[in-house]
Design an enzyme around this catalytic site. Structure first.
Site, short mmCIF file in Angstrom:
data_model
loop_
_atom_site.label_atom_id
_atom_site.label_comp_id
_atom_site.label_asym_id
_atom_site.label_seq_id
_atom_site.Cartn_x
_atom_site.Cartn_y
_atom_site.Cartn_z
N LYS A 36 -74.90 -105.74 -49.33
CA LYS A 36 -76.18 -105.14 -49.74
C LYS A 36 -77.29 -105.52 -48.74
O LYS A 36 -77.24 -106.58 -48.12
CB LYS A 36 -76.56 -105.54 -51.17
N LYS A 54 -83.51 -109.10 -47.74
CA LYS A 54 -84.65 -109.50 -46.91
C LYS A 54 -84.42 -110.85 -46.26
O LYS A 54 -85.18 -111.27 -45.42
CB LYS A 54 -85.96 -109.46 -47.69
N LYS A 62 -75.57 -117.73 -53.36
CA LYS A 62 -76.58 -118.50 -52.64
C LYS A 62 -76.14 -119.94 -52.43
O LYS A 62 -76.43 -120.54 -51.40
CB LYS A 62 -77.92 -118.47 -53.39
P1 AMP Z 1 -85.33 -109.79 -54.28
O1 AMP Z 1 -85.29 -109.29 -52.87
O2 AMP Z 1 -84.09 -110.55 -54.64
O3 AMP Z 1 -86.61 -110.50 -54.63
O4 AMP Z 1 -85.28 -108.49 -55.19
C1 AMP Z 1 -86.41 -107.81 -55.68
C2 AMP Z 1 -86.01 -106.51 -56.35
O5 AMP Z 1 -85.39 -105.63 -55.41
C3 AMP Z 1 -84.97 -106.69 -57.48
O6 AMP Z 1 -85.26 -105.76 -58.50
C4 AMP Z 1 -83.68 -106.37 -56.82
O7 AMP Z 1 -82.71 -105.91 -57.72
C5 AMP Z 1 -84.09 -105.26 -55.86
N1 AMP Z 1 -83.18 -105.22 -54.70
C6 AMP Z 1 -82.92 -106.25 -53.85
N2 AMP Z 1 -82.04 -105.86 -52.89
C7 AMP Z 1 -81.76 -104.54 -53.15
C8 AMP Z 1 -80.94 -103.57 -52.50
N3 AMP Z 1 -80.24 -103.87 -51.41
N4 AMP Z 1 -80.90 -102.33 -53.04
C9 AMP Z 1 -81.61 -102.02 -54.14
N5 AMP Z 1 -82.41 -102.89 -54.78
C10 AMP Z 1 -82.49 -104.14 -54.30
#
Ligand code: AMP
Ligand code: TRP
Length: 336
Positions: free
Chosen positions: A201, A204, A115
């Protein structure tokens, strides 16, 4: 319920909102585990502001995260659904942990490296983010934290901090100060890849929205994104690291159907990629449609959402206070 082990997890209210990777890597498993654990599901809005957020958008996305948890199957009668910023103890314990976290530990965090590589003005909150995350978890004496693969390193720090706090401030105490949490990473779906670049990966906050399927995408948008999903020129439906695009689509199918990715591949043997993409889109559309409809319904009933959030924050605060006062006493603060 009170005697069940404690589960804590959360998603940041950022970017385009909750997406397929969050659902498959995290939220789907929260729903599965919710009967066996005493659960807290948090909208981690304090984490969101480690990078600049537009205020009206942050507010909207925070509500939408809470609505999405419920729409995905979290039952607010059984589990707590709340805003991190509604429970000040998160920030308070974060400070106490930050003072016990080493610069070297935070410098090694890959999420920080990724980041911070993007921007110019890097807020110090982005650097200390993992100590806040550890506070979220340790505040409730959490036993299990269901997350995607990318959070494993942060979880290891949370474990190290629990052990460090226990050894430093409660070595002679009858009970440890903080419970050492375990990470729960699902066997399939822990790392869903971008549809437009299967070596990256799904995120969002991707600049290119074509690679990410959002919970709130329409059926037509989802179909289009899968149609354009990047695959390869091998024309073979198999689970192989040489074919990351195809493997990703089969993984997505596998999470939904419960069949192994290999079985999903076998079911499409001899077919072309158009069929693979079409079938995957169909499964995802069927899964997300009822969730999206429920989110819209909940977003139209802010009184209900506010009620859930308030009730949950009060219950969470009462539990958090117990940990905070024990930690402060152990560290030597004068009791009030
Ligand atoms: P975040 O989008 O960083 O707030 O992630 C929220 C949750 O979603 C966390 O448990 C991450 O590990 C999971 N996560 C985020 N991106 C992925 C992805 N591409 N595949 C699987 N899990 C994800
Ligand atoms: N850092 C997590 C992510 O980006 C979100 C998060 C914050 C979290 N606090 C947490 C996840 C506590 C689990 C437990 O995905």
């Amino acid at each position: 319920m009170a005697s069940q082990p404690i589960l804590f997890s959360g998603v940041q209210p950022t970017g385009g909102g909750i997406m397929l990777g969050n659902y498959m890597g995290a939220i789907r498993n929260w729903v599965k585990l919710q009967d066996s654990y005493n659960c807290l599901f948090c909208v981690v809005d304090l984490h969101a502001v480690t990078v600049r957020q537009e205020p009206a958008r942050l507010r909207e996305l925070s509500y939408r995260n809470a609505a999405s948890y419920i729409a995905c199957g979290i039952d607010p009668e059984r589990s707590l659904v709340f805003m991190q910023s509604h429970v000040p103890a998160h920030a308070e314990l974060a400070w106490l942990l930050t003072c016990n976290t080493w610069m070297g530990e935070l410098s090694r965090m890959t999420q920080f490296k990724d980041k911070s590589a993007k921007g110019e003005n890097i807020g110090t909150g982005l650097f200390t983010y993992p100590s806040l995350m550890a506070a979220d978890i340790l505040l409730y004496q959490t036993k299990i934290v269901p997350v995607g693969q990318d959070q494993k390193q942060h979880l290891e720090l949370a474990r190290d901090l629990a052990i460090r706090m226990n050894n430093t401030y409660a070595a002679k105490a009858k009970e440890p100060l903080l419970t050492v949490p375990d990470v729960y990473i699902p066997p399939v779906g822990a790392r869903i890849m971008s549809l437009s670049d299967p070596l990256k990966k799904m995120s969002k906050s991707d600049d290119d929205p074509a690679g990410t399927v959002f919970l709130m995408d329409t059926d037509a948008e989802i179909e289009k994104k899968f149609k354009r999903a990047v695959t390869d020129s091998m024309n073979r439906i198999a689970v192989s690291d040489e074919q990351p695009g195809v493997k990703n689509l089969l993984t997505i199918q596998s999470v939904i159907t419960g069949e192994s990715p290999e079985a999903c591949a076998a079911a499409l043997e001899g077919q072309g990629y158009a069929k693979l993409k079409g079938r995957t889109a169909e499964l995802v559309i069927e899964t997300l449609r009822p969730i999206r409809e429920k989110v819209h319904q909940l977003m139209d009933d802010k009184t209900y959402l506010d009620g859930v959030l308030k009730r949950s924050a009060e219950a969470a605060s009462a539990r958090a206070e117990k940990t905070i006062s024990r930690v402060k006493e152990a560290m030597g603060f004068v009791t009030r």
